[in-house]
Design a protein around this motif. Structure first.
Motif, mmCIF file in Angstrom:
data_model
loop_
_atom_site.group_PDB
_atom_site.id
_atom_site.type_symbol
_atom_site.label_atom_id
_atom_site.label_comp_id
_atom_site.label_asym_id
_atom_site.label_seq_id
_atom_site.Cartn_x
_atom_site.Cartn_y
_atom_site.Cartn_z
ATOM 1 N N LEU A 59 36.004 40.780 33.949
ATOM 2 C CA LEU A 59 37.396 40.938 34.391
ATOM 3 C C LEU A 59 38.088 42.106 33.681
ATOM 4 O O LEU A 59 39.314 42.222 33.719
ATOM 5 C CB LEU A 59 38.169 39.645 34.161
ATOM 6 C CG LEU A 59 37.732 38.501 35.095
ATOM 7 C CD1 LEU A 59 38.265 37.168 34.612
ATOM 8 C CD2 LEU A 59 38.192 38.771 36.527
ATOM 9 N N LYS A 61 41.528 36.427 39.112
ATOM 10 C CA LYS A 61 41.758 37.880 39.188
ATOM 11 C C LYS A 61 41.841 38.505 37.794
ATOM 12 O O LYS A 61 41.508 39.665 37.597
ATOM 13 C CB LYS A 61 43.066 38.176 39.949
ATOM 14 C CG LYS A 61 43.033 37.827 41.434
ATOM 15 C CD LYS A 61 42.291 38.885 42.244
ATOM 16 C CE LYS A 61 42.547 38.747 43.745
ATOM 17 N NZ LYS A 61 42.039 37.472 44.312
ATOM 18 N N THR A 62 42.379 37.718 36.845
ATOM 19 C CA THR A 62 42.519 38.237 35.484
ATOM 20 C C THR A 62 41.986 37.204 34.488
ATOM 21 O O THR A 62 41.821 36.023 34.823
ATOM 22 C CB THR A 62 43.996 38.484 35.134
ATOM 23 O OG1 THR A 62 44.676 37.220 35.151
ATOM 24 C CG2 THR A 62 44.647 39.422 36.139
#
Lengths: 184, 184, 184, 184
Positions: free
Chosen positions: D139, D76-77
Motif C-alpha cells: 500500500l 486503499k490505504t
DNA sequence: AATGAATGAGTCTTCATTCAT
DNA sequence: CATGAATGAAGACTCATTCAT
C-alpha cells in the motif's frame, strides 16, 4: 461462663451428629454452628472429638430419658404410656428435621470403630430400657413381662425411626403402637 | 475383566460401609482393600464415591433379598419363615463381624445429606418389605395382614440389629421372633 | 509472625503465577517454594487458591503502582516519565526471568472462568491507568489527553510485554516509547 | 475421515485454550466438546496435549492471517486496512465470548514452561507482523516504516485485546485505530 | 485406525489436633 | 481459661498417558 460453652458444644454436636453421623460432621462445623472459637474445644473436651461425642450422646440420652418420663408419668396403663412415647417421638421427628436418626446410633455406632463408643451406646440403650421397665413395673406389669416389653419397645422404636427416616414420614412411628399392643 | 473389577469395588465398599458408615470409610480404604488402583474407580463409577455407594447399597440389597427368599421359600408357615430369617441374620451378624450394621442404613442414611441416597434407601427398604409380603401372601395370609406383618418384621429386624450391635450379641436377634409371633 | 507468612505466600504465588499462569501452578509448588507447610495456607486464605490469587494480584499491582511512581515522580515531562517506565519494565523483565508475563493477566485473566477474577483485573488495570493519568495531569497534560495517553501507554506496555516474552528479548519494550511519542 | 477428526480436535482445542488457557483445559474437556472418543487423540497427536496445542495454535494462526488479509486486501490505504482489522477483531471478540484472549498467547505463552511453545509463538507472531508488513509495503509504505508500523499494530492489538477482555467491552479495540494513526 | 479400560501421580481442600500466646 | 496460628496426614477427585484389543 464455662458450663455454658461446654453445654452449647455438646448440644450442638448432638444435633449435628444426629443428622449426619459422627464421621459426617467436622469439628469446624460444630464450632461454627455453636459460635465457639477453635481453640476453646480442647479445654472442655481434652480428647477432642471423641470426648465431645461421648458428651453429646449423654446429652441426647438425658433428653430421651426425659421424654420417656414425660410419656409414662401421666399414663394410666403401659399401653397408654407406650403410645404416647411413639407419638412424642413422631412429633420430635417432624420438629427436628426428617434427616435425623437416633442420636446415640449416629454418634456412637455409626462412626469410629471405637470400643468405648460401643460400650457407652450399650449402657445408654440399657438405661432407656431400664427406665421403661421401671415405668412398666410401676404400672402393674410383672418384672419379666416389663423387661421384655421394654426391650421390644426399644427395638421397635429404633427400627421405626429408621423407616420413618427413609420414608421422610413420621406416620410410620405413629402406626407402630397399635401393632405393638395387638401383636401379630 | 470389566464386571469383575466393578463388582469387586461394589462388594468391598458394601462390606466396609457396613462396618464404619459412608463417611467413616475413605476411598483409599476401599481401593486398598479391593486391590484396585486409584484411577480405576472413576471409570466404573463416574460420580465417584456417591455412585459407588449406590452400587454398594444395591449389591447389599440383592443379598438381603436372597436371604429373605432362602428363609421363606422352604417355610411351611409365615411364622417359620420369619423365625428362620431372624436366625439367618443372627448367623450373618456373627460371621460378618459384630460391628456391622444394616448396610443400607450405614451407606445411605448415615452419611451425606443426599436426596438420592434417601430415595434409594426408601426404594430398597420397600423392596424388602414387598418381598416378605409376597411370601406371606403365598403362605396364606390376607393381603392386608401380610403387608402389616412384613412392615413390622422389617422394623423389628432393623431395631434388633442395632441392639445386637450395641450389645455385640446376636442373641438379641434370636429372641425377637418369639416376641413378634406372640405380641406384647 | 502472621503477616510474614501471609505475605510470603502472596509474594511467592505472584512470582510463580506470573511465570506459568494460574492453572499452571499447583498449590504444592507455591507451598514448597515459600517453605510453608500445607495446612497453613487455609488459615490465611480461607477460600484457598482463588483467595491467594487475588492477594497475589493485589500484591503485584501495588508493585506496579510503585514502579509507575518511581518512573514519573522525578520526570520533567510526560514523555520522560513514560520512557523511563518502559525502560524500568524492560529491566524488570530481564531480572525476573524472561518467561514472566503481566502478573495480573497471568493470574486473573488466564485461568479460571471466575467473575471476581475478571472484575478485580479490571479494577487493577484501571488503577494503573488512573495513576498514570494523575502523573500526566500533574505534568501539564489536559485531563482528556492525559487519560487517552495513559490508556494507550497501558495497552502498548501490555502488548509489548507479550512480544518481549515471545521473543525473549526486552529490547522490544525499549523500542516502544519512541513509537508512542512520535505516533504512526 | 482422518483429517476431519484431527481438524475437529485442533479447532475445538483452540477454542477452549483461548478461553481458559493451556493449563486450564483438560484433555477430557476437549474430547467431550469435540465428541471424539478418548483413545483417538493419540493417533492424531502422538505427543498428546502438547502436540495438540501446537496444532491448535497453528490453526488459530491461519485464521488470524486470513483475517489480516480480509482486512487489508480491499483497503486503499494502510490506515484503512489497519482500522478494518481492529473492527474485525472487535466483532470477533463479541462473537466468540468475551472471555477469549489471544489464542496463541493462551496456548503457547500462558501454560507450560516449554521451549518449543515459546519458539512457535515467536514464529507465529512474526508471521503475523510479516503479513501486515507485506500489505503495508503493497500500500505504499517504505520497508522500514511498514515493519515498524506492523510491529506497533501487533503490540497495540495484543494489549488492546487484554484490556477489552478485562473490561468485557470490545469498544476498547475500536478506539485504538484512532490513537494509532494520530499518535500521542 | 480406532477404542475404552487402566493407571498412579497429581489436583485442591478439609481434617483433628497441638502449640504459643 | 481462652484463642487463633500452625500442622501434615488424609480427604475426594482429575490428570495426561499407555495399552490391549
Amino acid at each position: 461462663m464455662n458450663g455454658s460453652t461446654k453445654d452449647k458444644l455438646a448440644w450442638t454436636a448432638a444435633k449435628l451428629f444426629q443428622e449426619r453421623g459422627y464421621d459426617g460432621v467436622g469439628l469446624s462445623d460444630i464450632l461454627k454452628s455453636a459460635r465457639v472459637p477453635k481453640g476453646s474445644l480442647y479445654h472442655h473436651f481434652r480428647q477432642g472429638k471423641s470426648d465431645l461425642a461421648l458428651a453429646a450422646a449423654q446429652f441426647a440420652s438425658r433428653e430421651m430419658l426425659r421424654i420417656i418420663d414425660d410419656a409414662f408419668l401421666p399414663a394410666k396403663t403401659y399401653k397408654d404410656g407406650m403410645t404416647t412415647l411413639f407419638f412424642k417421638c413422631a412429633k420430635l421427628f417432624d420438629l427436628m428435621g426428617k434427616w435425623n436418626g437416633c442420636p446415640v446410633s449416629g454418634i456412637l455406632l455409626n462412626g469410629a470403630y471405637n470400643p468405648m463408643f460401643r460400650e457407652t451406646s450399650e449402657h445408654i440403650f440399657d438405661s432407656w430400657i431400664e427406665r421403661v421397665t421401671a415405668h412398666a413395673t410401676r404400672l402393674g406389669l410383672s418384672e419379666n413381662d416389663a423387661k421384655e416389653r421394654a426391650t421390644h419397645l426399644f427395638v421397635v422404636l429404633q427400627g421405626g425411626w429408621d423407616l420413618a427416616r427413609a420414608r421422610q414420614n413420621s406416620d410410620e412411628l405413629r402406626r407402630l403402637p397399635k401393632l405393638l399392643s395387638e401383636g401379630l
